[in-house]
Design an enzyme around this catalytic site. Structure first.
Site, PDB file in Angstrom:
ATOM      1  N   GLY A  31       0.711  -1.182  -0.076  1.00 26.95           N
ATOM      2  CA  GLY A  31      -0.099   0.219   0.196  1.00 26.95           C
ATOM      3  C   GLY A  31       0.785   1.046  -0.133  1.00 26.95           C
ATOM      4  O   GLY A  31       1.905   1.036  -0.131  1.00 26.95           O
ATOM      5  N   ALA A  32       0.204   2.247   0.482  1.00 27.60           N
ATOM      6  CA  ALA A  32       1.092   3.804   0.247  1.00 27.60           C
ATOM      7  C   ALA A  32       1.352   3.796  -1.286  1.00 27.60           C
ATOM      8  O   ALA A  32       2.520   4.275  -1.457  1.00 27.60           O
ATOM      9  CB  ALA A  32       1.941   3.723   1.342  1.00 27.60           C
ATOM     10  N   GLY A  36       5.360   4.737  -8.676  1.00 26.80           N
ATOM     11  CA  GLY A  36       6.250   3.437  -8.830  1.00 26.80           C
ATOM     12  C   GLY A  36       5.379   2.395  -8.993  1.00 26.80           C
ATOM     13  O   GLY A  36       5.782   1.283  -9.807  1.00 26.80           O
ATOM     14  N   HIS A  37       4.425   1.974  -7.844  1.00 25.74           N
ATOM     15  CA  HIS A  37       3.535   1.226  -8.023  1.00 25.74           C
ATOM     16  C   HIS A  37       2.665   1.070  -9.178  1.00 25.74           C
ATOM     17  O   HIS A  37       2.318  -0.224  -9.767  1.00 25.74           O
ATOM     18  CB  HIS A  37       2.531   1.358  -6.546  1.00 25.74           C
ATOM     19  CG  HIS A  37       3.246   1.143  -5.204  1.00 25.74           C
ATOM     20  ND1 HIS A  37       3.377   2.179  -4.369  1.00 25.74           N
ATOM     21  CD2 HIS A  37       3.839  -0.143  -4.714  1.00 25.74           C
ATOM     22  CE1 HIS A  37       3.916   1.776  -3.415  1.00 25.74           C
ATOM     23  NE2 HIS A  37       4.338   0.359  -3.757  1.00 25.74           N
ATOM     24  N   GLY A 147       9.411  -3.961  -8.274  1.00 22.65           N
ATOM     25  CA  GLY A 147      10.165  -2.976  -8.687  1.00 22.65           C
ATOM     26  C   GLY A 147      11.795  -3.280  -8.668  1.00 22.65           C
ATOM     27  O   GLY A 147      12.030  -3.926  -7.644  1.00 22.65           O
ATOM     28  N   GLU A 148      12.546  -2.519  -9.496  1.00 19.98           N
ATOM     29  CA  GLU A 148      13.918  -2.952  -9.360  1.00 19.98           C
ATOM     30  C   GLU A 148      14.487  -2.078  -8.361  1.00 19.98           C
ATOM     31  O   GLU A 148      15.749  -2.028  -8.035  1.00 19.98           O
ATOM     32  CB  GLU A 148      14.353  -2.426 -10.970  1.00 19.98           C
ATOM     33  CG  GLU A 148      14.270  -3.613 -12.067  1.00 19.98           C
ATOM     34  CD  GLU A 148      14.851  -3.366 -13.326  1.00 19.98           C
ATOM     35  OE1 GLU A 148      15.432  -2.109 -13.298  1.00 19.98           O
ATOM     36  OE2 GLU A 148      14.713  -3.843 -14.098  1.00 19.98           O
ATOM     37  N   ASP A 150      14.036  -2.118  -5.315  1.00 24.28           N
ATOM     38  CA  ASP A 150      14.531  -3.259  -4.403  1.00 24.28           C
ATOM     39  C   ASP A 150      14.944  -4.429  -5.323  1.00 24.28           C
ATOM     40  O   ASP A 150      14.334  -5.489  -5.114  1.00 24.28           O
ATOM     41  CB  ASP A 150      13.201  -3.715  -3.559  1.00 24.28           C
ATOM     42  CG  ASP A 150      12.627  -2.581  -2.785  1.00 24.28           C
ATOM     43  OD1 ASP A 150      13.197  -2.253  -1.676  1.00 24.28           O
ATOM     44  OD2 ASP A 150      11.720  -2.038  -3.340  1.00 24.28           O
ATOM     45  N   LEU A 184      11.431   6.749  -6.283  1.00 22.00           N
ATOM     46  CA  LEU A 184      10.106   6.896  -5.438  1.00 22.00           C
ATOM     47  C   LEU A 184      10.131   5.732  -4.380  1.00 22.00           C
ATOM     48  O   LEU A 184      10.265   4.620  -4.718  1.00 22.00           O
ATOM     49  CB  LEU A 184       8.820   6.741  -6.321  1.00 22.00           C
ATOM     50  CG  LEU A 184       8.880   7.863  -7.136  1.00 22.00           C
ATOM     51  CD1 LEU A 184       7.625   7.844  -8.097  1.00 22.00           C
ATOM     52  CD2 LEU A 184       9.038   9.170  -6.686  1.00 22.00           C
ATOM     53  N   ARG A 187       8.416   5.070   1.743  1.00 22.88           N
ATOM     54  CA  ARG A 187       9.169   5.651   3.156  1.00 22.88           C
ATOM     55  C   ARG A 187       9.592   7.077   2.798  1.00 22.88           C
ATOM     56  O   ARG A 187      10.004   7.662   3.811  1.00 22.88           O
ATOM     57  CB  ARG A 187      10.349   4.725   3.319  1.00 22.88           C
ATOM     58  CG  ARG A 187      10.067   3.533   4.110  1.00 22.88           C
ATOM     59  CD  ARG A 187      11.129   2.715   4.807  1.00 22.88           C
ATOM     60  NE  ARG A 187      10.534   1.444   5.290  1.00 22.88           N
ATOM     61  CZ  ARG A 187      10.349   0.131   4.868  1.00 22.88           C
ATOM     62  NH1 ARG A 187      10.919  -0.163   3.928  1.00 22.88           N
ATOM     63  NH2 ARG A 187       9.924  -0.629   5.777  1.00 22.88           N
TER      64      ARG A 187
HETATM   65  O1  PAF Z   1       8.169  -4.500  -1.948  1.00 21.26           O
HETATM   66  C1  PAF Z   1       7.175  -4.766  -1.091  1.00 21.26           C
HETATM   67  O2  PAF Z   1       6.377  -3.610  -1.087  1.00 21.26           O
HETATM   68  C2  PAF Z   1       7.137  -5.786  -0.209  1.00 21.26           C
HETATM   69  O3  PAF Z   1       8.385  -5.931   0.174  1.00 21.26           O
HETATM   70  C3  PAF Z   1       6.379  -6.858  -1.032  1.00 21.26           C
HETATM   71  C4  PAF Z   1       6.996  -7.330  -2.006  1.00 21.26           C
HETATM   72  C5  PAF Z   1       5.007  -6.354  -1.358  1.00 21.26           C
HETATM   73  C6  PAF Z   1       6.308  -7.867   0.110  1.00 21.26           C
HETATM   74  O4  PAF Z   1       5.727  -7.563   1.375  1.00 21.26           O
END
Ligand code: PAF
Length: 279
Positions: A31-32, A36-37, A147-148, A150, A184, A187
């Site tokens: 969420g939030a 990027g999402h 996302g890349e 992470d 983005l 946090r």
């Molecule tokens: O990247 C995230 O938002 C989280 O680590 C994920 C992949 C949704 C797992 O909780």
């Protein structure tokens, strides 16, 4: 858009989606939601006929002194964004639906998950690998997108899916950035105005180091310059700045493709991560 909060009504809803649309893409999120999402959702549409987004702030990937309680939650705004983007189903389970009484199994990925963020956040990737496996098992998507930004998480998820013979294709999506270069992240909401103004130095420092290494500079010198720039630019401490093999995440002391420059550092009370391709 259908909104489902339990586990029981999922199978019928998913069967309906498969019947009415065809293949399903899953975008797991906490969420939030930000641009990027939404880039993940847009990319998901190119790979499947219907998009399912999960929103679940996963407690098992947070350490005891981390920000689980404060993690930004804005469900109404998230739902509006997903609806506007044509998402077919939002799955928003509570903690008891994912980890019911008696839950006692965690997935542990080896060396790949032990270093970098795994060293700074012990147990973090066990939580990620476990929840992602559970989300994929429940939804049964053809593809799942991450996302890349992470980069290590993406590598850990690819490893988990390969090692556990999971029938899903994992797709990485390039990092979305603010105009000043800051990656983005949900946090970023923790940053004060002054911290937000300083935060792009993380990206600029690794970008400069990556360029220097591509141009032939020594890796150790380039990393040292990046660390100094990050600290003098307003960050309080650095967890790591490293040149790594893009797949194994082994540190590289000399440039060899495919390579990635990865970094994690703390500004105020906020820990930010970033990474870019090198060469
Ligand atoms: O990247 C995230 O938002 C989280 O680590 C994920 C992949 C949704 C797992 O909780």
């Amino acid at each position: 858009m259908q909104i489902i909060r339990d586990v029981k009504s999922l199978p019928a809803a998913l069967a309906g989606l498969s019947r009415d649309f065809g293949t399903i893409a899953l975008v797991p999120t906490m969420g939030a939601l930000h641009a990027g999402h939404m880039a993940l959702v847009k990319e998901a549409k190119r790979h499947a006929d219907a998009v399912v987004v999960s929103i679940f702030v996963n407690p098992t990937q947070f350490g005891p002194n981390e920000d689980l309680a404060n993690y930004p939650r804005q469900e109404a705004a998230d739902i509006a964004l997903l609806e506007a983007e044509g998402v077919a189903l939002a799955w928003i389970p509570d903690v008891a639906s994912i980890y019911p009484d008696g839950f006692d199994t965690m997935i542990r990925v080896g060396a790949l998950a032990d270093r970098w963020d795994g060293a700074a956040r012990p147990g973090h990737f066990d939580g990620v690998a476990t929840v992602v496996t559970k989300l994929i098992n429940r939804i049964g998507p053809k593809v799942a997108l991450f996302g890349e930004k992470d980069w290590q998480q993406l590598a850990v998820i690819r490893r988990t899916v390969a090692d556990l013979d999971m029938a899903v294709t994992i797709i990485g999506v390039p990092t979305e950035r603010a105009e000043d270069g800051l990656a983005l992240s949900s946090r970023n909401a923790y940053l004060s105005d002054a911290e937000r103004a300083a935060a792009p130095v993380l990206h600029h420092a690794i970008q400069q180091a990556a360029r220097a290494i591509s141009d032939g500079a020594g890796v150790a010198d380039a990393l040292e310059t990046a660390r100094a720039a990050i600290l003098s630019g307003g960050f309080k401490s650095i967890d790591y700045v490293a040149l790594v093999d893009a797949d194994s995440l082994e540190p590289l002391t000399r440039f060899a493709a495919p390579a990635r420059m990865i970094a994690a550092a703390r500004i105020g009370t906020t820990r930010l991560i970033d990474n870019i391709a090198v060469g």
